[in-house]
Design an enzyme around this catalytic site. Structure first.
Site, short mmCIF file in Angstrom:
data_model
loop_
_atom_site.label_atom_id
_atom_site.label_comp_id
_atom_site.label_asym_id
_atom_site.label_seq_id
_atom_site.Cartn_x
_atom_site.Cartn_y
_atom_site.Cartn_z
N GLU A 150 0.72 -8.76 3.32
CA GLU A 150 0.54 -7.81 4.43
C GLU A 150 -0.73 -6.97 4.28
OE1 GLU A 150 5.07 -7.01 5.83
OE2 GLU A 150 4.44 -5.85 4.09
N ASP A 162 3.20 0.74 -4.48
CA ASP A 162 3.11 0.43 -3.05
C ASP A 162 2.38 1.55 -2.35
OD1 ASP A 162 3.70 -0.70 -0.39
OD2 ASP A 162 5.13 -1.93 -1.49
N HIS A 218 -1.26 -2.63 0.64
CA HIS A 218 -0.18 -1.78 0.10
C HIS A 218 -0.76 -0.88 -1.00
CE1 HIS A 218 3.23 -3.19 2.41
NE2 HIS A 218 2.85 -4.44 2.21
C1 ACM Z 1 7.03 -8.50 1.78
O1 ACM Z 1 8.18 -8.38 2.23
N1 ACM Z 1 6.03 -7.89 2.35
C2 ACM Z 1 6.75 -9.31 0.61
#
Ligand code: ACM
Length: 790
Positions: free
Chosen positions: A355, A217, A291
């Site tokens: 995201e 991440d 991410h």
């Molecule tokens: C997530 O909670 N961004 C998958």
């Protein structure tokens, strides 16, 4: 935090399991249990299985499993042998029963594992008769789950036993869904390989079969990749946010101590093999295109600007950093995936996709030129192109791609499976389009949400996702036809670990909520029975203890509500627990509550100074740690953060992001977008001052433009002031408490009391603070009304 003793009990439990890990043993020591009974334990009922089985047919008689009972497997059947050996080991460490495993012919009175010619995938039959026990299944997983069910029947009661009697019955069982999963985020906080293995073991005992391992991440890259050593040399380490970590200097380097860790490929192979032996498949997640701050920090050429991100890696939230779309980046990703594929033999690789804020792609002339050259109209379509390109690589290497539901945007890759997290809509869209999907919706299956609003609850996201909320989740979206429902592979709960610093807290957030997920994933819809589930959870709590798992007692924790009668100088105290079950027992003399203590039957009328200790008991088991509160002239006029309300619910979190790397810190409940608290109906009669305890917290949240919307009143002093207003947040300001005394502290600081003009009656109080900027945040630990007379 409230003034209770259960947090220290938890700390002791945490210490015990840390010691077990330091000792290098994969399994924590057994709980201290009662001495072995002289005779056999009472007969266990097969209806006590969790998850509930498909069918149970009771029969006449009983069978006693005792030390020396033989477990027989077919000669040369390695799968059956593995399950028999596992059951033998499990019973030895959790029950003290010593079975003997043998191949070949079964003697009388044995437990026999047998292959059946046909049967459902992962299904099994378990027949108990006075002559013995037979577990039959068509596949290895079925034999394993049959063995797990037998272990459950043999551990309905706790403690060591040299004989346990089972009622005769036939159980026929098979799972409802193929994907019964949990997600562990090892990127935000790292867990040791020993913990990951212990976690897998406990998953398997719930018949959960899929561990989605979030290894990458913004904040860290945790998987050793031989071709790119900087991923773990550089990107597995960070200085956590806040002044505590900044001041925690590592004598070896003279710089702030780094937090982190990674998994070597050898460790991963060992974990994968450990999981396979327990019929758990690991789905690794390599996030892209967003991410991606950690890998770009290690190899800046992967990023859009070709420079190391200026953002650091110690914030939570959604960073703006994306991979670029150069051939060099795809070569990197394919190299990484080739090593991932070699390590993880399962069918799926998770490529994230969530995201990915497209601002960097939008702002980059180079990316825009590439889009034009490719004929791609917008950035969502570019992400779709990106994921499809990776999907082709996975296809060519015999893997299936799964991604978060954003990979639907701009067009889904052929053969892609969707993991639906923004509710279940992604799964519905995918299934209607003929794609497979897994249900993992926020907030219900996001186990970083707190399971209680008790002050003893460790940090997490602020939604209240209690056990019943999880149990009530429907894994069959009504919007789908029966055919389309066939595309729902199953469900999974996710533990994001931004706010889950320790392994014991990770276990606490997972269990027993994961038991509800197990039942939703395994048992038929007709088996759903909340009270029956709670009945079966009582012995399950004993198993968690025997396995050394720090399961949450939030469902049964005793909560106090007090009403203070000022004139009489007495408090009326109500005791309750979340599930409204069991017997609440209490003491007033400071002693530990036991099953012999007073049974709570209604509000307690107490003189000031009384000390109440209480716990919930059921089925011969103490289900919650004792909580304690003393009701005196000050405590009845004090509200802890969990007893106040936040003025809004924009982004409520319980945080402890400061202080030293290890050791206790206070979890503090705060809405980070609108830090403001309310005390409803505070009795101000005869009050001469207000005091409070506060703690600063780093504002380490990547929330994009939302940050600009956070507004404060201007401070009168450089450090700002806590302000208390009457009746509303626009009401008269009745107290001002300068924050200066707390500025230098990373922990909680009690501010000097601010005098107020006495006024009659009950009023709502609104508590805010003044500040020049969002960083640091100020959180309230408690607020106190100081009486003129005591
Ligand atoms: C997530 O909670 N961004 C998958």
């Amino acid at each position: 935090m409230r003034q209770t003793s259960s947090s220290s009990a938890r700390a002791v439990a945490a210490l015990a399991s840390v010691v077990a890990l330091l000792a290098g043993c994969a399994h924590a020591p057994l709980a201290q249990t009662a001495p072995a009974p002289a005779g056999a334990e009472a007969a266990a009922s097969p209806s006590a299985l969790l998850p509930a089985p498909m069918s149970v047919t009771p029969a006449a008689g009983a069978f006693t499993v005792r030390d020396g009972t033989v477990l027989v497997v077919p000669t040369g059947d390695a799968g059956a042998r593995a399950s028999a050996d596992y059951l033998k080991d499990l019973l030895a460490r959790t029950r003290g029963l010593d079975l003997t495993v043998r191949e070949g012919r079964a003697p009388a009175g044995a437990i026999v594992l047998r292959r059946s010619a046909q049967g459902a995938r992962e299904g099994y039959d378990l027949a108990i008769s006075p002559k013995g026990v037979e577990i039959s299944a068509a596949d290895d997983a079925g034999l394993f789950y049959g063995a797990v069910s037998l272990w459950e029947l043999l551990t309905q009661t706790e403690g060591r036993a040299d004989a346990v009697t089972l009622q005769a019955a036939s159980i026929h069982d098979a799972p409802r869904f193929a994907w019964r999963g949990l997600m562990l985020d090892s990127a935000r906080h790292y867990q040791s390989p020993e913990f990951v293995k212990r976690f897998i073991d406990v998953m398997a005992l719930h018949k959960l079969n899929t561990l989605h391992w979030h290894l990458v991440d913004d904040q860290a890259w945790r998987l050793e990749i031989k071709k790119y050593p900087k991923l773990t040399e550089v990107a597995a380490w960070r200085v956590p946010a806040g002044q505590g970590p900044a001041n925690d200097i590592d004598p070896a380097t003279g710089r702030p101590r780094l937090y982190g860790g990674f998994y070597t490929q050898d460790q991963v192979r060992e974990i994968v093999a450990y999981a396979a032996a327990r019929h758990v498949t690991i789905v690794p997640e390599i996030e892209m295109p967003g991410h991606a701050t950690a890998p770009i920090t290690a190899y800046p050429a992967l990023g859009v600007d070709g420079e190391a991100p200026t953002t650091g890696m110690s914030d939570w939230g959604v960073y703006p950093n994306l991979y670029n779309v150069d051939d060099g980046t795809f070569a990197f990703l394919e190299d990484v995936l080739s090593e991932v594929i070699e390590l993880f033999p399962g069918e799926y690789v998770h490529v994230g996709g969530d995201e990915a804020v497209k601002d960097q792609w939008k702002a980059s002339p180079r990316i825009q030129a590439q889009m034009k050259a490719l004929g791609i109209s917008d950035e969502h379509a570019l992400q779709s192109w990106f994921v499809q390109r990776v999907g082709k690589y996975l296809d060519a290497h015999g893997k299936r791609l799964i991604g978060w539901d954003e990979i639907l945007e701009g067009g889904i890759a052929p053969n892609a499976t969707i993991m639906s997290w923004r509710g279940v809509d992604g799964a519905i869209t995918a299934a209607k389009a003929g794609h497979d999907a897994v249900l993992a919706p926020a907030p219900t299956l996001y186990f970083d949400n707190r399971q209680s609003d008790s002050g003893d609850e460790p940090p997490g996201r602020g939604n209240l996702i209690d056990l019943k909320t999880v149990y009530d989740f429907d894994p069959a979206p009504a919007a789908l036809t029966p055919d389309q429902q066939g595309h729902i592979l199953g469900l999974q709960a996710n533990l994001w670990t931004e706010h889950i610093r320790s392994e014991d807290r990770a276990a606490y957030m997972f269990f027993p909520r994961a038991a509800a997920v197990a039942e939703l994933g395994w048992s038929g819809a007709d088996k759903r029975d909340w009270n029956g589930f709670l009945d079966r959870l009582v012995p399950q709590m004993g198993r968690y203890e025997a396995l050394g798992i720090n399961a949450s007692d939030a469902a049964w924790e005793v909560r106090f509500t007090d009403a203070f009668d000022r004139t009489a100088g007495r408090a009326s105290v109500t005791l309750a627990n979340q599930v409204g079950r069991g017997q609440i027992r209490y003491t007033l003399d400071g002693s530990e509550p036991t099953e012999a203590s007073a049974l709570y039957a209604g509000p307690l009328d107490l003189a000031l100074g009384a000390r109440v200790r209480a716990a919930t008991f059921e089925g011969g088991r103490q289900l919650s740690k004792p909580v304690e509160k003393t009701f005196d002239a000050l405590s009845v006029r004090r509200r802890q953060d969990d007893e106040l309300k936040t003025c809004s619910a924009k982004l409520v979190l319980s945080l402890d992001d400061d202080g030293p790397m290890t050791g206790p810190r206070e979890p503090l409940v705060i809405d980070i977008i609108e830090p403001c608290w309310k005390w409803e109906g505070a009795d101000l009669s005869d009050i001469k001052a207000i005091s409070a305890a506060v703690s600063s917290l780093p504002f380490n949240f990547q929330i994009g433009k939302d940050r600009d919307a956070i507004k404060f009143r201007p401070p009168a002093t450089p450090e700002g002031e806590l302000e208390v207003r009457l009746d509303s947040c626009e009401g008269e300001r009745i107290a001002v408490l300068p924050l200066k005394p707390a500025v230098a502290s990373a922990g909680v600081t009690e501010l000097p009391p601010a005098p107020i003009t006495p006024r009659a009656g009950r009023h709502d109080l609104c508590i805010t603070y003044t500040a020049k900027s969002v960083d640091p945040l100020w959180a309230i630990d408690w607020i106190q009304l100081v009486p003129a007379t005591r």
